[in-house]
Write a protein that holds these residues in place. Structure first.
Motif, PDB file in Angstrom:
ATOM      1  N   ASP A  80       0.834  -1.209   0.000  1.00 38.23           N
ATOM      2  CA  ASP A  80       0.000   0.000   0.000  1.00 38.23           C
ATOM      3  C   ASP A  80       0.868   1.258   0.000  1.00 38.23           C
ATOM      4  OD1 ASP A  80      -2.246  -1.629   0.068  1.00 38.23           O
ATOM      5  OD2 ASP A  80      -2.626  -1.312   2.217  1.00 38.23           O
ATOM      6  N   ARG A  83       2.504   1.750  -3.438  1.00 37.89           N
ATOM      7  CA  ARG A  83       1.532   2.268  -4.396  1.00 37.89           C
ATOM      8  C   ARG A  83       1.374   3.782  -4.215  1.00 37.89           C
ATOM      9  NH1 ARG A  83      -2.017  -1.378  -3.679  1.00 37.89           N
ATOM     10  NH2 ARG A  83      -3.387  -0.261  -2.250  1.00 37.89           N
ATOM     11  N   LYS A  84       1.286   4.245  -2.978  1.00 32.68           N
ATOM     12  CA  LYS A  84       1.172   5.685  -2.712  1.00 32.68           C
ATOM     13  C   LYS A  84       2.414   6.431  -3.210  1.00 32.68           C
ATOM     14  CE  LYS A  84      -1.559   5.092   1.474  1.00 32.68           C
ATOM     15  NZ  LYS A  84      -1.477   5.108   2.940  1.00 32.68           N
ATOM     16  N   VAL A  87       2.293   6.734  -6.945  1.00 30.66           N
ATOM     17  CA  VAL A  87       1.339   7.765  -7.369  1.00 30.66           C
ATOM     18  C   VAL A  87       2.024   9.128  -7.244  1.00 30.66           C
ATOM     19  CG1 VAL A  87      -0.834   8.933  -6.778  1.00 30.66           C
ATOM     20  CG2 VAL A  87      -0.755   6.430  -6.914  1.00 30.66           C
ATOM     21  N   ARG A 104      -6.321   8.788 -11.805  1.00 33.41           N
ATOM     22  CA  ARG A 104      -5.022   8.794 -11.128  1.00 33.41           C
ATOM     23  C   ARG A 104      -4.260   7.531 -11.489  1.00 33.41           C
ATOM     24  NH1 ARG A 104      -5.235   9.617  -5.014  1.00 33.41           N
ATOM     25  NH2 ARG A 104      -3.110  10.358  -5.291  1.00 33.41           N
ATOM     26  N   ALA A 135      -5.213   4.068  -9.910  1.00 32.39           N
ATOM     27  CA  ALA A 135      -4.272   4.073  -8.789  1.00 32.39           C
ATOM     28  C   ALA A 135      -4.839   3.406  -7.545  1.00 32.39           C
ATOM     29  CB  ALA A 135      -3.843   5.504  -8.482  1.00 32.39           C
ATOM     30  N   ALA A 136      -6.114   3.635  -7.236  1.00 31.82           N
ATOM     31  CA  ALA A 136      -6.707   3.116  -6.003  1.00 31.82           C
ATOM     32  C   ALA A 136      -6.918   1.603  -6.041  1.00 31.82           C
ATOM     33  CB  ALA A 136      -8.035   3.813  -5.727  1.00 31.82           C
ATOM     34  N   ALA A 137      -7.185   1.062  -7.218  1.00 32.13           N
ATOM     35  CA  ALA A 137      -7.443  -0.378  -7.381  1.00 32.13           C
ATOM     36  C   ALA A 137      -6.860  -0.800  -8.724  1.00 32.13           C
ATOM     37  CB  ALA A 137      -8.940  -0.660  -7.313  1.00 32.13           C
ATOM     38  N   PHE A 180     -14.243   4.732 -12.615  1.00 32.78           N
ATOM     39  CA  PHE A 180     -13.126   5.338 -11.876  1.00 32.78           C
ATOM     40  C   PHE A 180     -12.985   6.791 -12.192  1.00 32.78           C
ATOM     41  CE2 PHE A 180     -12.125   0.865 -11.706  1.00 32.78           C
ATOM     42  CZ  PHE A 180     -11.729   0.732 -10.380  1.00 32.78           C
TER      43      PHE A 180
END
Length: 180
Positions: A80, A83-84, A87, A104, A135-137, A180
């Motif tokens: 997690d 991933r942040k 981004v 994103r 980006a979120a999923a 999305f």
């Protein structure tokens, strides 16, 4: 093709520093894509598949490939966080040219001197960008590698815009991404 990684007893005094920047090692594009997928998917390394299914001439599925987990390589919490960070590379770092107007994305730029006749060239480079979206999923991961670009050198200026163009085409073709 196998990648290359020296055994620790063959490290030189500068090996660790060079390896931190991607030198003294080699991986295939598939190996790199697998590693990045594990970084962003919760930490799971999966066996790669080139196709999702095999169909006959009438479109009937003959064989469907299911994801096959090899092992957990990092924790979900670290995944997690990675991933942040990725981004952030796209929103505020070297990957800004990969940004999409309506979604994103995350990613990482790469620039490496090419090994020519056993020495690193100061003229020829590999420029790369690996990115994912949404980006979120994350559903898609795209790895772009440009061998010895004629204009530009850095992954952020050469490969990131190519990623953006590919991502835009995928988004237009995949109706499930409209949410999305």
């Amino acid at each position: 093709a196998p990648g290359k990684l020296k055994k620790p007893e063959r490290f030189t005094p500068i090996s660790k520093a060079f390896m931190a920047h991607g030198y003294e090692i080699s991986v295939t594009p598939m190996q790199l894509a697998m590693a990045y997928a594990a970084l962003i998917n919760g930490g799971n390394l999966y066996k790669p598949e080139i196709v999702e299914a095999v169909k006959d001439e009438n479109g009937k599925e003959i064989k469907v490939f299911q994801p096959m987990k090899i092992r957990q390589v990092i924790s979900k919490e670290i995944s997690d966080e990675m991933r942040k960070l990725m981004v952030g590379v796209v929103e505020n770092g070297t990957g800004v040219k990969a940004q999409l107007s309506d979604m994103r994305v995350g990613g990482k730029t790469g620039t490496s001197q090419k090994l020519i006749n056993n020495s690193y060239s100061s003229r020829y480079y590999n420029s790369s960008f690996v990115g994912f979206f949404p980006a979120a999923a994350p559903k898609y991961l795209v790895y772009v590698l440009v061998d010895s670009p004629l204009k530009g050198r850095y992954g952020g200026q050469v490969a990131a815009p190519i990623f953006r163009n590919i991502a835009e085409r995928i988004i237009k073709a995949d109706l499930s991404l409209s949410e999305f």
